[in-house]
Design a protein around this motif. Structure first.
Motif, PDB file in Angstrom:
ATOM      1  N   TYR A  26      -6.558  -6.236  -9.951  1.00  0.00           N
ATOM      2  CA  TYR A  26      -6.440  -7.674  -9.665  1.00  0.00           C
ATOM      3  C   TYR A  26      -7.562  -8.531  -9.210  1.00  0.00           C
ATOM      4  O   TYR A  26      -7.585  -9.952  -9.596  1.00  0.00           O
ATOM      5  CB  TYR A  26      -4.907  -7.745  -9.379  1.00  0.00           C
ATOM      6  N   SER A  27      -7.742  -8.269  -7.806  1.00  0.00           N
ATOM      7  CA  SER A  27      -8.315  -9.636  -7.034  1.00  0.00           C
ATOM      8  C   SER A  27      -9.683  -8.862  -6.978  1.00  0.00           C
ATOM      9  O   SER A  27     -10.468  -9.785  -7.018  1.00  0.00           O
ATOM     10  CB  SER A  27      -7.972  -8.350  -5.632  1.00  0.00           C
ATOM     11  N   VAL A  28     -10.240  -7.774  -7.727  1.00  0.00           N
ATOM     12  CA  VAL A  28     -11.294  -7.256  -8.109  1.00  0.00           C
ATOM     13  C   VAL A  28     -12.212  -7.198  -6.305  1.00  0.00           C
ATOM     14  O   VAL A  28     -13.517  -7.003  -6.035  1.00  0.00           O
ATOM     15  CB  VAL A  28     -12.394  -8.069  -8.402  1.00  0.00           C
ATOM     16  N   PHE A  29     -11.541  -7.389  -5.040  1.00  0.00           N
ATOM     17  CA  PHE A  29     -12.020  -7.465  -4.080  1.00  0.00           C
ATOM     18  C   PHE A  29     -11.393  -5.926  -3.141  1.00  0.00           C
ATOM     19  O   PHE A  29     -10.783  -5.889  -2.623  1.00  0.00           O
ATOM     20  CB  PHE A  29     -10.726  -8.355  -2.843  1.00  0.00           C
ATOM     21  N   ARG A  30     -12.112  -5.202  -3.190  1.00  0.00           N
ATOM     22  CA  ARG A  30     -12.052  -3.530  -2.118  1.00  0.00           C
ATOM     23  C   ARG A  30     -12.118  -3.572  -0.633  1.00  0.00           C
ATOM     24  O   ARG A  30     -13.441  -4.537  -0.330  1.00  0.00           O
ATOM     25  CB  ARG A  30     -13.647  -3.026  -2.875  1.00  0.00           C
ATOM     26  N   VAL A  31     -11.331  -2.922  -0.508  1.00  0.00           N
ATOM     27  CA  VAL A  31     -11.399  -2.865   1.339  1.00  0.00           C
ATOM     28  C   VAL A  31     -11.168  -1.684   1.202  1.00  0.00           C
ATOM     29  O   VAL A  31     -10.129  -0.830   0.482  1.00  0.00           O
ATOM     30  CB  VAL A  31     -10.600  -3.627   1.886  1.00  0.00           C
ATOM     31  N   GLY A  32     -12.507  -0.857   2.903  1.00  0.00           N
ATOM     32  CA  GLY A  32     -11.786   0.214   3.212  1.00  0.00           C
ATOM     33  C   GLY A  32     -11.623   0.095   4.301  1.00  0.00           C
ATOM     34  O   GLY A  32     -12.503  -0.328   5.151  1.00  0.00           O
ATOM     35  N   VAL A  45      -7.549   2.945   2.052  1.00  0.00           N
ATOM     36  CA  VAL A  45      -7.742   1.736   0.942  1.00  0.00           C
ATOM     37  C   VAL A  45      -6.785   0.868   0.457  1.00  0.00           C
ATOM     38  O   VAL A  45      -5.621   0.561   0.449  1.00  0.00           O
ATOM     39  CB  VAL A  45      -8.299   2.240  -0.386  1.00  0.00           C
ATOM     40  N   ASN A  46      -7.274  -0.602   0.089  1.00  0.00           N
ATOM     41  CA  ASN A  46      -6.376  -1.701  -0.185  1.00  0.00           C
ATOM     42  C   ASN A  46      -5.995  -0.716  -1.962  1.00  0.00           C
ATOM     43  O   ASN A  46      -6.727  -0.598  -2.397  1.00  0.00           O
ATOM     44  CB  ASN A  46      -7.074  -2.645  -0.039  1.00  0.00           C
ATOM     45  N   VAL A  47      -4.616  -1.279  -1.801  1.00  0.00           N
ATOM     46  CA  VAL A  47      -3.843  -0.608  -2.977  1.00  0.00           C
ATOM     47  C   VAL A  47      -3.058  -1.530  -3.788  1.00  0.00           C
ATOM     48  O   VAL A  47      -1.642  -2.178  -3.244  1.00  0.00           O
ATOM     49  CB  VAL A  47      -3.033   1.032  -2.817  1.00  0.00           C
ATOM     50  N   GLU A  48      -3.602  -2.195  -4.595  1.00  0.00           N
ATOM     51  CA  GLU A  48      -2.737  -3.358  -5.340  1.00  0.00           C
ATOM     52  C   GLU A  48      -1.705  -2.955  -6.668  1.00  0.00           C
ATOM     53  O   GLU A  48      -1.886  -1.542  -6.910  1.00  0.00           O
ATOM     54  CB  GLU A  48      -3.751  -4.227  -5.943  1.00  0.00           C
ATOM     55  N   ASN A  49      -1.309  -3.795  -7.206  1.00  0.00           N
ATOM     56  CA  ASN A  49       0.194  -3.926  -7.906  1.00  0.00           C
ATOM     57  C   ASN A  49      -0.103  -4.232  -9.103  1.00  0.00           C
ATOM     58  O   ASN A  49       0.214  -5.441  -8.686  1.00  0.00           O
ATOM     59  CB  ASN A  49       1.129  -3.059  -7.059  1.00  0.00           C
ATOM     60  N   ALA A  54       4.315  -5.726  -3.661  1.00  0.00           N
ATOM     61  CA  ALA A  54       3.733  -4.672  -2.822  1.00  0.00           C
ATOM     62  C   ALA A  54       2.424  -4.426  -2.929  1.00  0.00           C
ATOM     63  O   ALA A  54       2.627  -2.788  -2.608  1.00  0.00           O
ATOM     64  CB  ALA A  54       4.412  -3.596  -4.664  1.00  0.00           C
ATOM     65  N   THR A  55       1.402  -4.941  -3.161  1.00  0.00           N
ATOM     66  CA  THR A  55       0.217  -4.400  -2.473  1.00  0.00           C
ATOM     67  C   THR A  55       0.285  -4.397  -1.753  1.00  0.00           C
ATOM     68  O   THR A  55       0.707  -4.763  -0.429  1.00  0.00           O
ATOM     69  CB  THR A  55      -1.010  -5.745  -3.143  1.00  0.00           C
ATOM     70  N   LEU A  56      -0.302  -2.981  -0.771  1.00  0.00           N
ATOM     71  CA  LEU A  56      -0.367  -2.369   0.240  1.00  0.00           C
ATOM     72  C   LEU A  56      -2.462  -2.365   0.983  1.00  0.00           C
ATOM     73  O   LEU A  56      -3.047  -2.117   0.121  1.00  0.00           O
ATOM     74  CB  LEU A  56       0.142  -1.531   0.427  1.00  0.00           C
ATOM     75  N   CYS A  57      -2.164  -3.319   2.183  1.00  0.00           N
ATOM     76  CA  CYS A  57      -3.815  -3.326   2.982  1.00  0.00           C
ATOM     77  C   CYS A  57      -4.683  -2.526   2.729  1.00  0.00           C
ATOM     78  O   CYS A  57      -3.594  -0.807   3.518  1.00  0.00           O
ATOM     79  CB  CYS A  57      -3.811  -4.024   3.918  1.00  0.00           C
ATOM     80  N   ALA A  58      -6.055  -2.098   3.182  1.00  0.00           N
ATOM     81  CA  ALA A  58      -6.803  -0.402   3.507  1.00  0.00           C
ATOM     82  C   ALA A  58      -6.298  -0.589   4.661  1.00  0.00           C
ATOM     83  O   ALA A  58      -5.991   0.477   5.465  1.00  0.00           O
ATOM     84  CB  ALA A  58      -8.181  -1.163   3.263  1.00  0.00           C
ATOM     85  N   GLU A  59      -5.679  -1.578   6.032  1.00  0.00           N
ATOM     86  CA  GLU A  59      -5.692  -1.223   7.333  1.00  0.00           C
ATOM     87  C   GLU A  59      -4.145  -0.417   7.718  1.00  0.00           C
ATOM     88  O   GLU A  59      -3.959   0.362   8.091  1.00  0.00           O
ATOM     89  CB  GLU A  59      -5.875  -3.060   8.203  1.00  0.00           C
ATOM     90  N   ARG A  60      -3.177  -0.750   7.185  1.00  0.00           N
ATOM     91  CA  ARG A  60      -1.719   0.046   7.184  1.00  0.00           C
ATOM     92  C   ARG A  60      -2.082   1.233   5.807  1.00  0.00           C
ATOM     93  O   ARG A  60      -1.379   2.310   7.060  1.00  0.00           O
ATOM     94  CB  ARG A  60      -1.039  -1.393   6.319  1.00  0.00           C
ATOM     95  N   THR A  87     -15.358  -8.651   6.748  1.00  0.00           N
ATOM     96  CA  THR A  87     -13.868  -9.520   6.365  1.00  0.00           C
ATOM     97  C   THR A  87     -13.385  -8.651   7.338  1.00  0.00           C
ATOM     98  O   THR A  87     -13.300  -7.375   8.265  1.00  0.00           O
ATOM     99  CB  THR A  87     -13.319  -8.259   5.804  1.00  0.00           C
ATOM    100  N   VAL A  88     -11.860  -9.679   7.823  1.00  0.00           N
ATOM    101  CA  VAL A  88     -11.097  -9.920   8.608  1.00  0.00           C
ATOM    102  C   VAL A  88      -9.810  -9.151   8.554  1.00  0.00           C
ATOM    103  O   VAL A  88      -9.314  -9.823   7.339  1.00  0.00           O
ATOM    104  CB  VAL A  88     -10.866 -11.530   9.445  1.00  0.00           C
ATOM    105  N   PRO A  89      -8.745  -8.592   9.163  1.00  0.00           N
ATOM    106  CA  PRO A  89      -7.177  -7.373   9.518  1.00  0.00           C
ATOM    107  C   PRO A  89      -6.696  -9.326   8.885  1.00  0.00           C
ATOM    108  O   PRO A  89      -6.819 -10.188   9.571  1.00  0.00           O
ATOM    109  CB  PRO A  89      -7.248  -7.575  10.339  1.00  0.00           C
ATOM    110  N   CYS A  90      -6.153  -8.854   7.853  1.00  0.00           N
ATOM    111  CA  CYS A  90      -5.139 -10.676   7.411  1.00  0.00           C
ATOM    112  C   CYS A  90      -4.014 -10.155   8.589  1.00  0.00           C
ATOM    113  O   CYS A  90      -4.013  -9.762   9.142  1.00  0.00           O
ATOM    114  CB  CYS A  90      -4.338  -9.162   6.370  1.00  0.00           C
TER     115      CYS A  90
HETATM  116  N1  THU Z   1      -6.977  -6.964   1.884  1.00  0.00           N
HETATM  117  C1  THU Z   1      -6.815  -5.549   2.900  1.00  0.00           C
HETATM  118  O1  THU Z   1      -6.704  -5.017   1.914  1.00  0.00           O
HETATM  119  N2  THU Z   1      -7.086  -6.243   4.298  1.00  0.00           N
HETATM  120  C2  THU Z   1      -7.606  -7.630   4.933  1.00  0.00           C
HETATM  121  O2  THU Z   1      -8.191  -7.400   5.449  1.00  0.00           O
HETATM  122  C3  THU Z   1      -7.861  -7.852   3.445  1.00  0.00           C
HETATM  123  C4  THU Z   1      -6.988  -8.438   1.815  1.00  0.00           C
HETATM  124  C5  THU Z   1      -6.662  -7.162   0.407  1.00  0.00           C
HETATM  125  C6  THU Z   1      -5.290  -7.186   0.215  1.00  0.00           C
HETATM  126  C7  THU Z   1      -5.757  -7.409  -1.636  1.00  0.00           C
HETATM  127  O3  THU Z   1      -5.674  -6.279  -2.103  1.00  0.00           O
HETATM  128  C8  THU Z   1      -7.145  -7.953  -1.712  1.00  0.00           C
HETATM  129  O4  THU Z   1      -7.100  -7.464  -0.196  1.00  0.00           O
HETATM  130  C9  THU Z   1      -7.249  -9.164  -1.389  1.00  0.00           C
HETATM  131  O5  THU Z   1      -6.497  -9.896  -0.923  1.00  0.00           O
END
Ligand code: THU
Length: 142
Positions: A26-32, A45-49, A54-60, A87-90
């Motif tokens: 959906y975002s096409v923004f990949r995070v590891g 990794v980020n897992v979108e939905n 319901a999306t989960l960030c890579a850090e979590r 990329t900074v953590p949300c």
């Molecule tokens: N995202 C992360 O996984 N970590 C971050 O630090 C910033 C945001 C993800 C969530 C979502 O899948 C996508 O990046 C765009 O927000």
């Protein structure tokens, strides 16, 4: 801001290694992300939905893996995102990270060689941590 060390770069390499596994249609923004805890590395990794919230960030994701392995203290986390600048953590991830060491090292990278290293305390000053739930804790809210 902290000085970049060789172990920082090694942890960031683990975050970069796993980033292609991100599920981000959906975002096409990949995070590891890579957590260093108990002498081991845990990746996420980020897992979108389709239900975006319901999306989960890579850090979590990486933190959940470490906790499931029995870790309760995290020394450092590296984050590698698709952004030009590191990329900074949300905010939600900062709060989750604070639970497992408010002083942990946070290594951040993007698509370039630029790397940012900060402590979690710098990223989330005055974090709400478990001590606040202890009613005898000095300085805790009434
Ligand atoms: N995202 C992360 O996984 N970590 C971050 O630090 C910033 C945001 C993800 C969530 C979502 O899948 C996508 O990046 C765009 O927000």
């Amino acid at each position: 801001m902290r000085n970049l060390t060789q172990p920082d770069l090694a942890l960031l390499a683990f975050a970069r290694e796993v980033k292609p596994h991100a599920y981000a249609p959906y975002s096409v923004f990949r995070v590891g992300a890579a957590v260093y805890a108990g002498g081991e590395i845990f990746q996420g990794v980020n897992v979108e939905n389709a239900a975006y919230g319901a999306t989960l960030c890579a850090e979590r994701g990486a933190v959940m893996a470490a906790v499931a392995a029995g870790c309760r203290e995290i020394d450092a986390i590296a984050v590698a995102g698709d952004s030009e600048s590191p990329t900074v953590p949300c905010g939600s991830c900062r709060q989750v990270l604070a639970e497992f060491n408010p002083a942990m090292r946070v290594i951040m990278g993007g698509r370039t060689d630029e790397v940012l290293v900060m402590s979690l305390e710098e990223l989330l000053p005055e974090a709400f941590v478990r001590g606040y739930l202890d009613q005898d804790e000095p300085g805790a809210p009434e």
